[in-house]
Design an enzyme around this catalytic site. Structure first.
Site, PDB file in Angstrom:
ATOM      1  CB  CYS A   1     -28.134  54.860   3.944  1.00  0.00           C
ATOM      2  SG  CYS A   1     -29.677  54.187   4.523  1.00  0.00           S
TER       3      CYS A   1
ATOM      4  NE  ARG B   1     -22.934  57.330   5.334  1.00  0.00           N
ATOM      5  CZ  ARG B   1     -22.890  58.621   5.616  1.00  0.00           C
ATOM      6  NH1 ARG B   1     -21.790  59.156   6.088  1.00  0.00           N
ATOM      7  NH2 ARG B   1     -23.934  59.390   5.418  1.00  0.00           N
TER       8      ARG B   1
ATOM      9  CD1 TRP C   1     -28.690  52.171  11.144  1.00  0.00           C
ATOM     10  CD2 TRP C   1     -30.243  53.739  10.773  1.00  0.00           C
ATOM     11  NE1 TRP C   1     -29.207  52.562  12.358  1.00  0.00           N
ATOM     12  CE2 TRP C   1     -30.152  53.516  12.154  1.00  0.00           C
ATOM     13  CE3 TRP C   1     -31.159  54.679  10.304  1.00  0.00           C
ATOM     14  CZ2 TRP C   1     -30.931  54.203  13.077  1.00  0.00           C
ATOM     15  CZ3 TRP C   1     -31.943  55.363  11.231  1.00  0.00           C
ATOM     16  CH2 TRP C   1     -31.822  55.123  12.596  1.00  0.00           C
TER      17      TRP C   1
ATOM     18  CG  ASN D   1     -27.575  58.803   3.218  1.00  0.00           C
ATOM     19  OD1 ASN D   1     -28.236  58.360   4.155  1.00  0.00           O
ATOM     20  ND2 ASN D   1     -26.629  59.714   3.387  1.00  0.00           N
ATOM     21  N   GLY D   2     -30.897  59.182   3.008  1.00  0.00           N
ATOM     22  CA  GLY D   2     -31.711  60.323   3.444  1.00  0.00           C
ATOM     23  C   GLY D   2     -33.180  59.955   3.445  1.00  0.00           C
TER      24      GLY D   2
ATOM     25  CD  GLU E   1     -20.393  59.339  26.282  1.00  0.00           C
ATOM     26  OE1 GLU E   1     -21.519  59.681  25.868  1.00  0.00           O
ATOM     27  OE2 GLU E   1     -19.601  58.663  25.597  1.00  0.00           O
TER      28      GLU E   1
ATOM     29  CE  LYS F   1     -20.112  55.512  23.919  1.00  0.00           C
ATOM     30  NZ  LYS F   1     -20.027  56.914  23.617  1.00  0.00           N
TER      31      LYS F   1
ATOM     32  CD  GLU G   1     -23.564  54.340  21.910  1.00  0.00           C
ATOM     33  OE1 GLU G   1     -22.599  55.017  22.235  1.00  0.00           O
ATOM     34  OE2 GLU G   1     -24.308  54.647  20.959  1.00  0.00           O
TER      35      GLU G   1
ATOM     36  CG  HIS H   1     -35.035  65.246  44.563  1.00  0.00           C
ATOM     37  ND1 HIS H   1     -35.743  65.934  45.507  1.00  0.00           N
ATOM     38  CD2 HIS H   1     -33.761  65.736  44.615  1.00  0.00           C
ATOM     39  CE1 HIS H   1     -34.963  66.826  46.110  1.00  0.00           C
ATOM     40  NE2 HIS H   1     -33.752  66.715  45.584  1.00  0.00           N
TER      41      HIS H   1
ATOM     42  CE  LYS I   1     -18.266  57.258  14.649  1.00  0.00           C
ATOM     43  NZ  LYS I   1     -18.153  57.220  16.119  1.00  0.00           N
TER      44      LYS I   1
END
Ligand code: M6R
Length: 606
Positions: free
Chosen positions: A2, A27, A74, A99-100, A479, A483, A486, A502, A601
Site C-alpha cells: 500500500c 507498492r 495491496w 498503510n499497515g 532464486e 523469479k 513470481e 532423496h 515490492k
C-alpha cells in the site's frame, strides 16, 4: 505494501496526487482512490484494479481542491472491492488513507459499533476513520485528535487523515511503516516513500516510529511518542527522474536487468577505500569483532544471504547462519557464538526484516544492513550500512538489487578474511581484480536475451519446472525458481542437485523442464550424474554455465552459455540468465511483469 499520499498547498491537487500514486504503484495495485476537500465538500473517488482505472473514473468525474489524500492498495484485511479501497470516509466529514495493519482493529470495531458507528468495509483501516470522526466530533483539534487516536491503536501503520472541520490541515502518523514529508515554500506533501515526491521537492523529513505531525501548506509540526514537539533532520533527496523512467525498455524489469553493470560498478566503488582496497566501508576494528554472523532477510534477499554464507565461510572462515526474517524473532534464537547480525533488504522497509534486526539488537548483536534504499527505516536503525548502489528498483521482481547484494557480500567476505588472516593479500587482490571485471562480464550477458528467447517459447507451456544447483549455486537455483514463479506463475522449485535422489526425483516425468546451474569446480562435476538421472527419466534439461562447465553436460537439450568467470563469481554472473529466462517466459505468457498478481515490492505487513 500500500502506498499513501497527502498534499496541501497552493495548487489543485488532483494531478499531483495521481502523479505520486503512479510512483508508488510498485507498492500495491489492486485498487486505488483519492479524496479532496473543496468548498466544504469532501470528494471521494475509488476504483478496483490498477491506477489507470481510477484515472479513467476521474477523467469523467474530476475532483477539485488544494488539499487531498490518495492511496494505492495491496489487500490485507478485506477482499479487493471498491468498498474496501481507500480513502475510507465517515459521513463525508473525515477521510483517511492507511498503510499497515491495525492489529487491535477487531476490538476497536466492536467498541465503535456499540457506540453506533456503521462500517461500510471489511478493512482494519476503517476504524481509523471512525476514531477520527469521534474525536473531531467531540471538539478535539487535529493535534489532540491525533494524540488520542494513537493511544487507541496498535500495530504497524502510517496514515494521513483529512477532516472537513479543519480544511487547512492534514494529520499524519507512523509506526514501523515508512512516511516521508516533503516540503517547499508553498506546499507540503507526504508519502510512503521519497521517490513519490522527489519530482516535486528535494527537501524531505522522515518521521520516526511513534511520530505524528500536523501539516499545513506552510508548515509541518512533528511530535514524538511523548507528545513533545521535535525537529527531525531534513535530508536532500536525489532521485533522478531518469532513473524512474523506462527509457524505451518494455518493462522496468527489462531496464533493471540491463542496469546491472552500472549497479554493480557503483556498488563496488562504495565498497572500496581510497587505495582501491575492498574494505566494505568497515574499519579493521569492526571487522575484527566479527566472530559469528547471522544473516537475516526475506525472499530474494534471503537467497543472496544464503550465497553470502558460502563466501563468508570459505573466504573468511567465520561461522554464518541464515535466517528467514519472518521466522527469526518468533523462535527464541540462541546467539551465543554470534557477534553480528547482517540484515539484507532492497527496500529497507520489509517489516519482517526490520523486526528481525530489532530482535538481533535486543540480543546484543552488532547490526549491519546491506540495503539499497539508504533513507529507509532499516538503514536508519542498524549500526552500520553497507549500501548497494543499484539505484531505484521499481519492478516488483528483484534483479539488480540482488546482484548488487551479492557483490557486497563477497566484498565483505574478502575484507573479513583479509583482516582475520584467513586470506592472504595475494589471494584477496586476485579476487578483487576479478570482481572489478564483473560489470563488463555482465554487460556481455545482455546478448543472452536472443539465445534464451526460443527456450522461453518452450517453457511457457510448462506447468512446473525444477531448478537445480550445488554448493553456492543451490541458493541461486532457489532464486531462479522464485523469479520464474513470481513472474510467469509457473510452479517452480529450487533444489540442491544432490537432494534429487532423496525425493524430488519422483516429480520427473517426460518433458518436465529442469534448469541446472553448473560451474567449473569439482562439486559441479558431481551434479552431472544427478542430471543424467533426470534426463534418463525424460526431463527437458536446460543448463546455465560457462562454456567449459556446460561441456560436461553434453546431453542437455538447451545450453545457456555465460561469459567466462571464476567459479567463485558464478552465482553473480549466472543470476542474469535466470532473470532473463523468467522475464521472457512471462513476456510470452503475457503476465503483468512489473506488477505480478498478488505481490508488492515492499512488504510492510507481517
Ligand atoms: O526489500 P526486501 O529485499 O526486504 O524484500 C524482500 C522480498 O520481499 C523480495 O526480495 C521479494 O521476494 C521479491 N519479490 C523478489 O523478486
Amino acid at each position: 505494501m500500500c502506498g499513501i499520499v497527502g498534499y496541501i498547498g497552493n495548487e489543485a491537487c488532483q494531478e499531483i496526487i495521481l502523479g505520486s500514486l503512479q510512483r508508488l504503484e510498485y507498492r500495491g495495485y489492486d485498487s486505488s482512490g483519492i479524496a479532496t476537500l473543496n468548498d466544504d465538500r469532501l470528494q471521494l473517488r475509488r476504483s478496483v484494479g490498477k491506477l489507470s482505472e481510477l484515472k479513467a473514473k476521474i477523467l469523467e468525474e474530476p475532483v477539485s481542491g488544494k488539499i487531498g489524500i490518495g492511496h494505492i492498495r495491496w489487500a490485507t484485511h478485506g477482499g479487493v472491492t471498491e468498498q474496501n479501497a481507500h480513502p475510507h470516509s465517515v459521513n463525508g466529514e473525515i477521510a483517511i488513507v492507511h498503510n499497515g495493519i491495525i492489529e487491535n482493529y477487531a476490538s476497536l470495531k466492536e467498541e465503535l459499533m456499540d457506540k453506533g458507528c456503521v462500517f461500510s468495509s471489511d478493512t482494519d483501516s476503517e476504524v481509523l476513520a471512525h476514531l477520527f470522526s469521534n474525536m473531531i466530533g467531540q471538539g478535539l483539534d487535529p493535534k489532540r485528535a491525533l494524540e488520542t487516536v494513537l493511544t487507541k491503536i496498535e500495530g504497524a501503520y502510517s496514515f494521513v487523515a483529512l477532516s472537513k472541520s479543519y480544511p487547512d490541515s492534514l494529520m499524519v502518523a507512523r509506526n514501523a511503516s515508512p512516511l516521508a514529508i516533503g516540503f517547499s515554500d508553498d506546499m507540503v506533501i507526504v508519502a510512503s516513500d521519497a521517490t513519490a515526491i522527489a519530482h516535486l521537492t528535494q527537501k524531505v523529513t522522515y518521521l520516526k516510529d511513534n511520530d505524528y505531525a500536523i501539516l499545513t501548506s506552510k508548515s509541518h509540526t512533528i511530535y514524538n511518542g511523548e507528545n513533545e514537539m521535535v525537529n527531525r533532520e531534513v535530508v536532500k533527496v536525489n532521485v533522478s527522474p531518469i532513473l524512474l523512467d523506462k527509457l524505451g525498455f518494455r518493462h522496468y524489469m527489462e531496464k533493471e536487468i540491463h542496469e546491472q553493470p552500472d549497479a554493480i560498478s557503483h556498488t563496488i566503488s562504495a565498497m572500496t577505500d581510497s587505495n582501491g582496497r575492498l574494505t566494505a566501508g568497515l574499519e579493521d576494528y569492526n571487522l575484527s569483532k566479527i566472530k559469528g554472523i547471522v544473516l537475516l532477510a526475506a525472499g530474494t534477499s534471503f537467497y543472496a544471504a544464503q550465497i553470502g554464507r558460502y563466501w563468508i565461510e570459505k573466504l573468511a572462515g567465520v561461522p554464518v547462519v541464515c535466517e528467514v526474517a519472518s521466522e527469526y524473532h518468533y523462535r527464541n534464537p540462541v546467539a551465543s557464538f554470534q557477534t553480528t547480525a547482517i540484515v539484507i533488504s532492497q527496500s529497507g522497509e520489509s517489516i519482517d526484516s526490520l523486526m528481525a534486526v530489532r530482535h538481533a539488537k535486543k540480543l546484543g548483536l552488532d547490526t549491519y544492513g546491506i540495503v539499497n534504499v539508504v533513507d529507509s527505516t532499516i538503514s536508519r536503525e542498524v549500526d552500520k550500512i553497507l549500501p548497494t548502489r543499484a539505484g531505484p528498483e521499481i519492478g516488483v521482481a528483484s534483479t539488480k538489487a540482488f546482484t548488487a547484494q551479492l557483490v557486497v557480500l563477497i566484498c565483505l567476505a574478502i575484507s573479513i578474511g583479509r583482516q582475520n588472516g584467513k586470506l592472504d593479500e595475494d589471494i584477496s587482490n586476485n579476487i578483487h581484480q576479478k570482481i572489478l571485471k564483473i560489470p563488463s562480464t555482465i554487460g556481455k550477458s545482455m546478448n543472452l536475451f536472443e539465445l534464451i528467447l526460443p527456450i522461453s517459447y518452450k517453457l511457457k507451456n510448462a506447468h512446473s519446472c525444477l531448478f537445480l544447483g550445488r554448493d553456492m549455486l543451490f541458493p541461486l537455483a532457489c532464486e531462479g525458481a522464485l523469479k520464474l514463479k513470481e513472474l510467469s506463475y509457473i510452479h517452480a522449485e529450487g533444489f540442491a542437485s544432490g537432494e534429487m535422489k532423496h525425493g524430488p526425483i519422483a516429480l520427473i516425468e517426460e518433458g518436465l523442464p529442469v534448469v541446472s546451474f553448473v560451474s567449473e569446480d569439482e562439486i559441479s562435476r558431481k551434479a552431472v550424474s544427478n542430471l543424467k538421472e533426470a534426463e534418463a527419466r525424460g526431463a527437458y534439461i536446460i543448463i546455465i554455465g560457462t562454456q567449459t562447465a556446460v561441456n560436461m553436460i553434453d546431453f542437455a537439450t538447451d545450453k545457456i552459455i555465460i561469459p567466462n568467470c571464476d567459479p567463485i563469481l558464478t552465482p553473480i554472473v549466472s543470476a542474469v540468465p535466470a532473470q532473463i529466462l523468467a522475464y521472457l517466459t512471462a513476456l510470452e505468457k503475457g503476465t503483468d511483469i512489473d506488477q505480478p498478481r498478488n505481490l508488492a515490492k515492499s512488504v510492510t505487513v507481517e
